[in-house]
Write a protein that holds these residues in place. Structure first.
Motif, PDB file in Angstrom:
ATOM      1  N   SER A 384       0.936  -1.111   0.009  1.00  0.00           N
ATOM      2  CA  SER A 384      -0.058  -0.044  -0.019  1.00  0.00           C
ATOM      3  C   SER A 384       0.930   1.330  -0.159  1.00  0.00           C
ATOM      4  N   ALA A 385       1.845   1.167   0.736  1.00  0.00           N
ATOM      5  CA  ALA A 385       2.909   2.178   0.661  1.00  0.00           C
ATOM      6  C   ALA A 385       3.448   2.458  -0.643  1.00  0.00           C
ATOM      7  N   TYR A 388       0.911   4.135  -2.968  1.00  0.00           N
ATOM      8  CA  TYR A 388       0.660   5.469  -2.490  1.00  0.00           C
ATOM      9  C   TYR A 388       1.782   6.332  -3.059  1.00  0.00           C
ATOM     10  N   ARG A 392       1.754   9.241  -6.400  1.00  0.00           N
ATOM     11  CA  ARG A 392       2.449  10.350  -6.489  1.00  0.00           C
ATOM     12  C   ARG A 392       3.206  10.962  -7.695  1.00  0.00           C
ATOM     13  N   ILE A 394       5.906   8.757  -8.225  1.00  0.00           N
ATOM     14  CA  ILE A 394       7.106   8.212  -8.246  1.00  0.00           C
ATOM     15  C   ILE A 394       7.386   6.364  -8.945  1.00  0.00           C
ATOM     16  N   LEU A 402      13.373   3.833  -2.290  1.00  0.00           N
ATOM     17  CA  LEU A 402      13.117   4.738  -1.261  1.00  0.00           C
ATOM     18  C   LEU A 402      12.514   3.809   0.115  1.00  0.00           C
ATOM     19  N   LEU A 403      11.807   2.947  -0.257  1.00  0.00           N
ATOM     20  CA  LEU A 403      11.275   1.879   1.038  1.00  0.00           C
ATOM     21  C   LEU A 403      12.480   1.242   1.618  1.00  0.00           C
ATOM     22  N   ALA A 406      14.687   3.272   3.332  1.00  0.00           N
ATOM     23  CA  ALA A 406      14.110   3.944   4.747  1.00  0.00           C
ATOM     24  C   ALA A 406      14.219   2.809   5.648  1.00  0.00           C
ATOM     25  N   PHE A 407      14.177   1.700   5.241  1.00  0.00           N
ATOM     26  CA  PHE A 407      14.055   0.463   6.333  1.00  0.00           C
ATOM     27  C   PHE A 407      15.092   0.343   7.039  1.00  0.00           C
ATOM     28  N   ASN A 409      17.415   2.887   7.139  1.00  0.00           N
ATOM     29  CA  ASN A 409      18.163   4.295   7.460  1.00  0.00           C
ATOM     30  C   ASN A 409      17.932   4.444   8.803  1.00  0.00           C
TER      31      ASN A 409
ATOM     32  N   PRO B  87      -4.710   7.392   4.232  1.00  0.00           N
ATOM     33  CA  PRO B  87      -3.181   7.548   3.915  1.00  0.00           C
ATOM     34  C   PRO B  87      -2.230   6.741   4.553  1.00  0.00           C
ATOM     35  N   VAL B  88      -1.350   6.107   3.970  1.00  0.00           N
ATOM     36  CA  VAL B  88      -0.223   5.119   4.786  1.00  0.00           C
ATOM     37  C   VAL B  88       1.001   6.172   5.342  1.00  0.00           C
ATOM     38  N   GLU B  89       1.283   5.308   6.323  1.00  0.00           N
ATOM     39  CA  GLU B  89       2.591   5.936   6.849  1.00  0.00           C
ATOM     40  C   GLU B  89       3.634   5.333   6.197  1.00  0.00           C
ATOM     41  N   ILE B  90       4.970   6.045   5.798  1.00  0.00           N
ATOM     42  CA  ILE B  90       5.926   5.561   5.296  1.00  0.00           C
ATOM     43  C   ILE B  90       6.944   5.844   6.296  1.00  0.00           C
ATOM     44  N   PRO B  91       7.362   5.292   7.191  1.00  0.00           N
ATOM     45  CA  PRO B  91       8.645   5.567   8.178  1.00  0.00           C
ATOM     46  C   PRO B  91       9.783   5.672   7.435  1.00  0.00           C
ATOM     47  N   GLY B  92      10.847   6.594   7.787  1.00  0.00           N
ATOM     48  CA  GLY B  92      11.893   6.852   7.388  1.00  0.00           C
ATOM     49  C   GLY B  92      12.233   7.611   5.635  1.00  0.00           C
ATOM     50  N   VAL B  93      10.756   7.728   5.060  1.00  0.00           N
ATOM     51  CA  VAL B  93      11.057   8.599   3.969  1.00  0.00           C
ATOM     52  C   VAL B  93      10.278   9.987   4.509  1.00  0.00           C
ATOM     53  N   PHE B  98      10.021  13.009   0.149  1.00  0.00           N
ATOM     54  CA  PHE B  98       8.959  12.100  -0.817  1.00  0.00           C
ATOM     55  C   PHE B  98       8.653  13.253  -1.685  1.00  0.00           C
ATOM     56  N   VAL B 142       6.738  10.273   5.834  1.00  0.00           N
ATOM     57  CA  VAL B 142       5.509  10.603   5.577  1.00  0.00           C
ATOM     58  C   VAL B 142       4.489  10.107   6.338  1.00  0.00           C
ATOM     59  N   ASN B 143       3.412  10.758   6.720  1.00  0.00           N
ATOM     60  CA  ASN B 143       2.422  10.309   7.523  1.00  0.00           C
ATOM     61  C   ASN B 143       2.747   9.802   8.985  1.00  0.00           C
ATOM     62  N   ASN B 154      -2.296  16.674   4.957  1.00  0.00           N
ATOM     63  CA  ASN B 154      -1.252  16.490   4.182  1.00  0.00           C
ATOM     64  C   ASN B 154      -1.513  16.024   2.831  1.00  0.00           C
ATOM     65  N   GLU B 155      -2.709  15.269   2.683  1.00  0.00           N
ATOM     66  CA  GLU B 155      -3.194  15.075   1.209  1.00  0.00           C
ATOM     67  C   GLU B 155      -3.271  16.210   0.328  1.00  0.00           C
TER      68      GLU B 155
END
Lengths: 446, 250
Positions: A384-385, A388, A392, A394, A402-403, A406-407, A409, B87-93, B98, B142-143, B154-155
């Motif tokens: 889902s990320a 998303y 946008r 990408i 990027l994912l 980030a994992f 990072n 909206p999904v969370e994208i930890p680390g980005v 983004f 992100v989120n 944010n959207e």
């Protein structure tokens, strides 16, 4: 159990040559090591510690050894010149298992020694006697014992009392040769009371030969000292690397270790970190990007031998293609080690369906007033990320990258020294983009 | 701008859309209403190309292009934006990285150079102010750790940065308090031009008040069964969907 035979035979046939090109403190332990190996052999997968990595098979091929300590044809200081933007280091080179003399222009700050073990044995025999093989001797590990049997030299890094070394020491190890080659190195790091230092070990290979290397490091962190040991693995296909770390942290001392895996066909890290006195701390990090055909195995034991010690382990692995990772982390809280605070986290991201992650987080507690957490997760990329990000604009490949970046990072973000943190984060990004290896030697250069 | 003809789509083998027809012209705002499970979100996800959904029949033309033939990222570049329901969370980005990746991907698509650092920061600042999003959100993932209201804001912020010509707001108003809804709706209104259009999914009258839609459509069982102006939306708010379902039976 068979792989050790050729090494024992080699030792028996060339014992005098091997010893002649080494030093007495190292030679002293060889006979016992031979006896141990004869009896117990190299570890196979039947050995619990090595259940994910077949060391016996890795050592089975016939590798050559540089017993005569032949120096490299070209000075690595010229062939692998390092110009690190925003990161100046005190750089030292080792080609295979031969320590290269530093450049005459290399000025060492006062109270810091970086020299070959054999040189140190000549200059400060009492120092070597005090530290060499004290921790490694207790290890019941065939790979460590094999290293004791065959290693002829290595490094001593000595930070004397109260010295704060601001510039990191960088030890670049390059495997190169015209034939399949085995190297065995020994490293001794002593951070005396109240000292502070960072050491970066970069492992590289050059050429198309197969390499097998073992490295045994003993690290002593004295009271109130702070030592950071980082390793960057950027070896090629055909490289098998076994890295054994034994560390002891004394009262109020702090040890930070970090393994950044960028490339390497088979890499095994065995670590035993002993928090020996009250208030000792250890942080163990690993950020692994394992590519197709790579196998990365971390076996970490943290021993809380005294009260009020803290340990924090964060190991993250991104697996692409047909790769394998293994994490076996054990926190051992000894009787009397009250007020222990320990955290152990392993997270694996299998970015391909062929990747395999093995995870074995373990706690063994013999004290009743402690706080110990451990956790392990293994998953795939968050679809889902991914969507998303694509919505946008990408591109999918970029979004995956990027994912994945980030994992790992958040592991890199734990590295305190900003220039080093940024360089390593940049290297990891290059790795994900497939842009590493443009420079023959140390990739920190460009 | 958008022409949907006889669109059928399924998810995990189950048919959700059963022949949707809809035309959206330049500058128009269309509101889509309907009971839960009627296919509103499915329609949104099909339009943005979510691979979980399979189109089994029908066509979608977007500014003269075959939309269904484009990848999700190319649909985005062509000007379609979706404000996600969750909206999904994208930890680390980080938000900054983004948005930079998103802006530069679009620029690359149109063969433009990547945006300069200072221009980019200026753009972010300007658009943040539009939806009242604090600067510190830009350095966060992100989120990551955003409240429900912050995520929706944010959207709209991302929508402002990417300047789409067609926006889909999938229940952007759900989970918002009165003030947050006003900020989000006003932010959206500020971005409206004669050449931008939107499809808005909502259950609430308040959203109709703010957006003043040109058309309201009711989706039941994967088909648009009734269309009208804003008054249809108010009628549903008052009377629910049952009377429409009855009408279909007749």
């Amino acid at each position: 159990m068979a792989g050790e035979k050729q090494y024992l035979q080699l030792y028996e046939e060339h014992r005098s040559l091997l010893e002649q090109h080494s030093c007495a403190p190292m030679n002293r332990h060889r006979a016992a090591a031979a006896g141990w190996l004869r009896e117990k052999g190299l570890p196979t997968q039947r050995n619990e510690q090595y259940k994910y990595t077949d060391a016996d098979a890795a050592f089975a091929p016939d590798y050559g050894l540089n017993l005569r300590r032949v120096l490299p044809e070209k000075s690595p200081y010229e062939a692998f010149r390092c110009h690190v933007p925003n990161l100046s280091t005190l750089v030292f080179y080792m080609v295979n298992d031969v320590v290269c003399a530093p450049l005459p222009t290399q000025r060492m700050p006062g109270g810091v020694r970086v020299l070959s073990l054999c040189d140190m044995a000549k200059k400060k025999p009492a120092f070597i006697d005090e530290y060499l093989h004290r921790l490694a001797a207790k290890a019941d590990d065939g790979v460590t014992v094999l290293n004791t049997l065959l290693a002829q030299d290595g490094w001593v890094i000595h930070i004397t009392k109260g010295v704060h070394l601001e510039t990191p020491i960088q030890i670049v190890s390059i495997q190169e040769g015209h034939t399949d080659l085995m190297s065995n190195r020994r490293v001794l790091v002593v951070a005396e009371e109240g000292s502070d230092a960072t050491v970066l070990f970069c492992h590289h290979t050059a050429g198309a030969c197969r390499y097998l290397s073992t490295e045994v490091m003993e690290a002593y962190v004295h009271p109130q000292a702070r030592l950071r040991l980082y390793g960057v693995e950027e070896t090629g296909a055909g490289s098998h690397h076994f890295c054994q770390t034994y560390a002891e942290v004394m009262q109020g001392g702090r040890l930070e270790t970090g393994n950044i895996h960028l490339h390497g066909e088979l890499v095994r890290h065995t670590s035993h970190i002993r928090l020996a006195e009250p208030g000792a701390e250890a942080e163990m990090l690993a950020a692994v990007v394992a590519g197709d055909g790579e196998h990365v195995d971390h076996n970490v034991l943290v021993e809380h031998a005294a009260e009020q010690c803290t340990s924090d382990m964060l190991h993250k692995y991104v697996l692409t293609g047909k790769s394998i990772s293994a994490f076996a982390g054990k926190v051992l809280v000894c009787p009397g080690a009250q007020h222990t605070l320990s955290q152990q986290t392993n997270a694996n991201l299998c970015a391909s369906s062929e990747a395999r992650a093995y995870s074995q987080p373990m706690l063994e507690i013999y004290a009743d007033d402690v706080k110990c957490n451990h956790g392990s997760t293994t998953g795939k990329l968050d679809e889902s990320a991914l969507f998303y990000m694509r919505q946008r604009g990408i591109a999918e490949a970029e979004a995956r990258l990027l994912l994945q970046h980030a994992f790992v990072n958040d592991v890199l973000q734990r590295i305190e020294l900003a220039p080093l943190r940024e360089r390593l984060a940049h290297l990891v990004e290059l790795r994900f983009r497939g842009e590493l290896g443009k420079c023959r030697g140390c990739t920190l250069c460009r | 701008m958008l022409e949907i003809r006889n669109l059928h789509a399924s998810v995990e083998g189950k048919e959700i859309l059963r022949g949707v027809n809809l035309s959206i012209g330049d500058g128009e705002v269309h509101v889509l209403m309907g009971p839960n499970g009627s296919g509103k979100s499915t329609l949104s996800h099909v339009l943005v190309g979510n691979p979980k959904y399979t189109v089994t029949e029908g066509t979608v033309q977007f500014n003269g292009k075959d939309l269904l033939a484009l990848s999700p990222e190319d649909r985005s570049h062509e000007g379609i934006f979706m404000s996600f329901q969750a909206p999904v969370e994208i930890p680390g980005v980080s938000m900054t990285n983004f948005m930079r990746a998103a802006v530069n991907a679009k620029r690359k698509y149109f063969q433009q150079e990547p945006v300069g650092a200072s221009d980019f920061l200026k753009l972010l600042r300007e658009k943040r102010q539009l939806v009242g999003l604090d600067a510190h959100f830009m350095s966060r993932g992100v989120n990551e750790g955003f409240s429900g209201g912050e995520r929706k804001r944010n959207e709209i912020f991302q929508m402002a940065v990417l300047e789409p010509c067609f926006s889909i707001l999938d229940e952007t108003d759900s989970g918002l308090d009165v003030d947050a809804l006003r900020i989000v709706a006003e932010g959206f209104n500020k971005l409206r031009t004669e050449r931008t259009s939107a499809m808005v999914i909502t259950h609430y009258q308040r959203m109709l008040d703010y957006l003043k839609p040109d058309f309201v459509h009711v989706l039941v069982n994967g088909r648009i069964v009734k269309s009208g102006d804003a008054s249809l939306g108010y009628a549903i708010e008052e009377r629910g969907f049952d009377w429409i379902k009855e009408e279909i039976k007749d």
